[in-house]
Design a protein around this motif. Structure first.
Motif, PDB file in Angstrom:
ATOM      1  N   SER A 134       0.839  -1.199   0.000  1.00 23.34           N
ATOM      2  CA  SER A 134       0.000   0.000   0.000  1.00 23.34           C
ATOM      3  C   SER A 134       0.871   1.245   0.000  1.00 23.34           C
ATOM      4  N   TRP A 135       0.378   2.272  -0.688  1.00 24.33           N
ATOM      5  CA  TRP A 135       1.080   3.539  -0.812  1.00 24.33           C
ATOM      6  C   TRP A 135       0.097   4.673  -0.569  1.00 24.33           C
ATOM      7  N   ASP A 136       0.565   5.747   0.062  1.00 26.65           N
ATOM      8  CA  ASP A 136      -0.236   6.950   0.264  1.00 26.65           C
ATOM      9  C   ASP A 136       0.068   7.952  -0.838  1.00 26.65           C
ATOM     10  N   LEU A 137      -0.976   8.481  -1.463  1.00 29.68           N
ATOM     11  CA  LEU A 137      -0.785   9.515  -2.474  1.00 29.68           C
ATOM     12  C   LEU A 137      -0.372  10.805  -1.776  1.00 29.68           C
ATOM     13  N   VAL A 138       0.800  11.335  -2.141  1.00 26.14           N
ATOM     14  CA  VAL A 138       1.316  12.572  -1.570  1.00 26.14           C
ATOM     15  C   VAL A 138       0.866  13.757  -2.411  1.00 26.14           C
ATOM     16  N   ARG A 139       0.979  13.598  -3.741  1.00 33.71           N
ATOM     17  CA  ARG A 139       0.507  14.644  -4.663  1.00 33.71           C
ATOM     18  C   ARG A 139       0.322  14.053  -6.041  1.00 33.71           C
ATOM     19  N   SER A 140      -0.511  14.706  -6.794  1.00 37.35           N
ATOM     20  CA  SER A 140      -0.756  14.296  -8.171  1.00 37.35           C
ATOM     21  C   SER A 140      -0.933  15.564  -8.994  1.00 37.35           C
ATOM     22  N   THR A 141      -0.134  15.685 -10.040  1.00 44.01           N
ATOM     23  CA  THR A 141      -0.181  16.892 -10.849  1.00 44.01           C
ATOM     24  C   THR A 141      -0.411  16.532 -12.309  1.00 44.01           C
ATOM     25  N   PRO A 142      -1.569  16.950 -12.857  1.00 48.56           N
ATOM     26  CA  PRO A 142      -1.813  16.717 -14.285  1.00 48.56           C
ATOM     27  C   PRO A 142      -1.195  17.835 -15.118  1.00 48.56           C
ATOM     28  N   TYR A 143      -0.744  17.485 -16.310  1.00 48.18           N
ATOM     29  CA  TYR A 143      -0.161  18.454 -17.230  1.00 48.18           C
ATOM     30  C   TYR A 143      -0.951  18.465 -18.525  1.00 48.18           C
ATOM     31  N   ARG A 144      -0.901  19.580 -19.244  1.00 52.08           N
ATOM     32  CA  ARG A 144      -1.625  19.709 -20.510  1.00 52.08           C
ATOM     33  C   ARG A 144      -1.181  18.655 -21.519  1.00 52.08           C
ATOM     34  N   SER A 145       0.032  18.167 -21.378  1.00 53.57           N
ATOM     35  CA  SER A 145       0.549  17.139 -22.276  1.00 53.57           C
ATOM     36  C   SER A 145      -0.160  15.805 -22.105  1.00 53.57           C
ATOM     37  N   GLY A 146      -0.954  15.690 -21.039  1.00 52.92           N
ATOM     38  CA  GLY A 146      -1.642  14.440 -20.738  1.00 52.92           C
ATOM     39  C   GLY A 146      -0.907  13.597 -19.713  1.00 52.92           C
ATOM     40  N   VAL A 147       0.323  13.971 -19.398  1.00 49.38           N
ATOM     41  CA  VAL A 147       1.106  13.270 -18.387  1.00 49.38           C
ATOM     42  C   VAL A 147       0.605  13.679 -17.003  1.00 49.38           C
ATOM     43  N   ILE A 148       0.526  12.718 -16.124  1.00 48.21           N
ATOM     44  CA  ILE A 148       0.203  12.969 -14.719  1.00 48.21           C
ATOM     45  C   ILE A 148       1.394  12.493 -13.904  1.00 48.21           C
ATOM     46  N   VAL A 149       1.921  13.365 -13.061  1.00 50.47           N
ATOM     47  CA  VAL A 149       3.003  12.967 -12.163  1.00 50.47           C
ATOM     48  C   VAL A 149       2.367  12.701 -10.803  1.00 50.47           C
ATOM     49  N   ALA A 150       2.462  11.445 -10.385  1.00 51.17           N
ATOM     50  CA  ALA A 150       1.857  11.012  -9.125  1.00 51.17           C
ATOM     51  C   ALA A 150       2.965  10.562  -8.179  1.00 51.17           C
ATOM     52  N   GLU A 151       2.969  11.128  -6.992  1.00 47.09           N
ATOM     53  CA  GLU A 151       3.979  10.775  -5.984  1.00 47.09           C
ATOM     54  C   GLU A 151       3.314  10.060  -4.829  1.00 47.09           C
ATOM     55  N   TYR A 152       3.890   8.921  -4.463  1.00 49.88           N
ATOM     56  CA  TYR A 152       3.362   8.104  -3.386  1.00 49.88           C
ATOM     57  C   TYR A 152       4.430   7.839  -2.352  1.00 49.88           C
ATOM     58  N   ALA A 153       4.021   7.787  -1.079  1.00 51.45           N
ATOM     59  CA  ALA A 153       4.927   7.417   0.016  1.00 51.45           C
ATOM     60  C   ALA A 153       4.491   6.051   0.533  1.00 51.45           C
ATOM     61  N   ARG A 154       5.470   5.257   0.889  1.00 49.75           N
ATOM     62  CA  ARG A 154       5.192   3.929   1.435  1.00 49.75           C
ATOM     63  C   ARG A 154       4.340   4.052   2.697  1.00 49.75           C
ATOM     64  N   VAL A 155       3.326   3.213   2.810  1.00 44.67           N
ATOM     65  CA  VAL A 155       2.519   3.170   4.027  1.00 44.67           C
ATOM     66  C   VAL A 155       3.338   2.416   5.075  1.00 44.67           C
ATOM     67  N   PRO A 156       3.570   3.057   6.230  1.00 44.37           N
ATOM     68  CA  PRO A 156       4.405   2.393   7.253  1.00 44.37           C
ATOM     69  C   PRO A 156       3.790   1.095   7.767  1.00 44.37           C
TER      70      PRO A 156
END
Length: 192
Positions: free
Chosen positions: A170-192
């Motif tokens: 399991s991972w916690d979503l820290v942030r998700s940023t969509p771009y006009r290019s269609g790419v989404i950068v999603a950052e996850y932190a390990r669930v302790p």
């Protein structure tokens, strides 16, 4: 303690490369590239830094780990992709002299290596690829930063490639940023 960050481009169907190891189906231009050049400069190969007049400051990463296939993917351009980082290429079959000085080829247990690197002082450790190395290090990865590209490859190298024996984590979503290019950068932190 330093973090191991698996920062990688991935398709919508979880592939980091096509079956022939190509990743040219991923968008090579767009506003997400501007963000990479601004915020993830340490991950730009030296050739790109030079062409763009950029300097990596190693504030995010000072070490990079990659499997042989990931390293070999850039050989057509350069044999020393990240001289601004401490570079480790993990391979049990390639000799140390298969790469230029300054790059370490090692057949060591990747988990042992990462645990040792985490104890050192410095910036983060970037897991550049590939999927087999990521699967071997799954229990050591602290963050996933996925550049999710708007393409379905249908087949190819999976994000974690261990022949189907991967255990769910399991991972916690820290942030998700969509771009006009269609790419989404999603950052996850390990669930302790």
């Amino acid at each position: 303690m330093r973090e191991l960050v698996y920062y990688v481009a991935v398709s919508l169907d979880g592939r980091i490369a096509a079956p022939d190891d190509a990743f040219d189906a991923f968008p090579q231009s767009g506003d997400h590239i501007d963000m990479i050049l601004r915020e993830w400069t340490d991950t730009v190969p030296a050739v790109g830094l030079e062409v763009l007049g950029l300097t990596a400051d190693n504030s995010r990463f000072d070490t990079v780990l990659m499997g042989w296939n990931t390293y070999a993917a850039g050989l057509a351009v350069t044999a020393d992709p990240y001289p601004h980082l401490e570079q480790y290429v993990l391979s049990r079959s390639r000799p140390a002299d298969a790469v230029p000085a300054g790059i370490t080829v090692t057949g060591r247990d990747p988990v042992e290596l990462v645990r040792e690197l985490k104890q050192r002082t410095g910036a983060g450790i970037w897991l550049c690829g590939g999927g087999r190395l990521a699967a071997a290090l799954a229990g050591e990865i602290d963050r996933l930063v996925l550049k999710v590209n708007p393409v379905v490859l249908g087949a190819g190298k999976p994000l974690f490639d261990d022949g189907g024996g991967y255990r769910p984590q399991s991972w916690d979503l820290v942030r998700s940023t969509p771009y006009r290019s269609g790419v989404i950068v999603a950052e996850y932190a390990r669930v302790p």
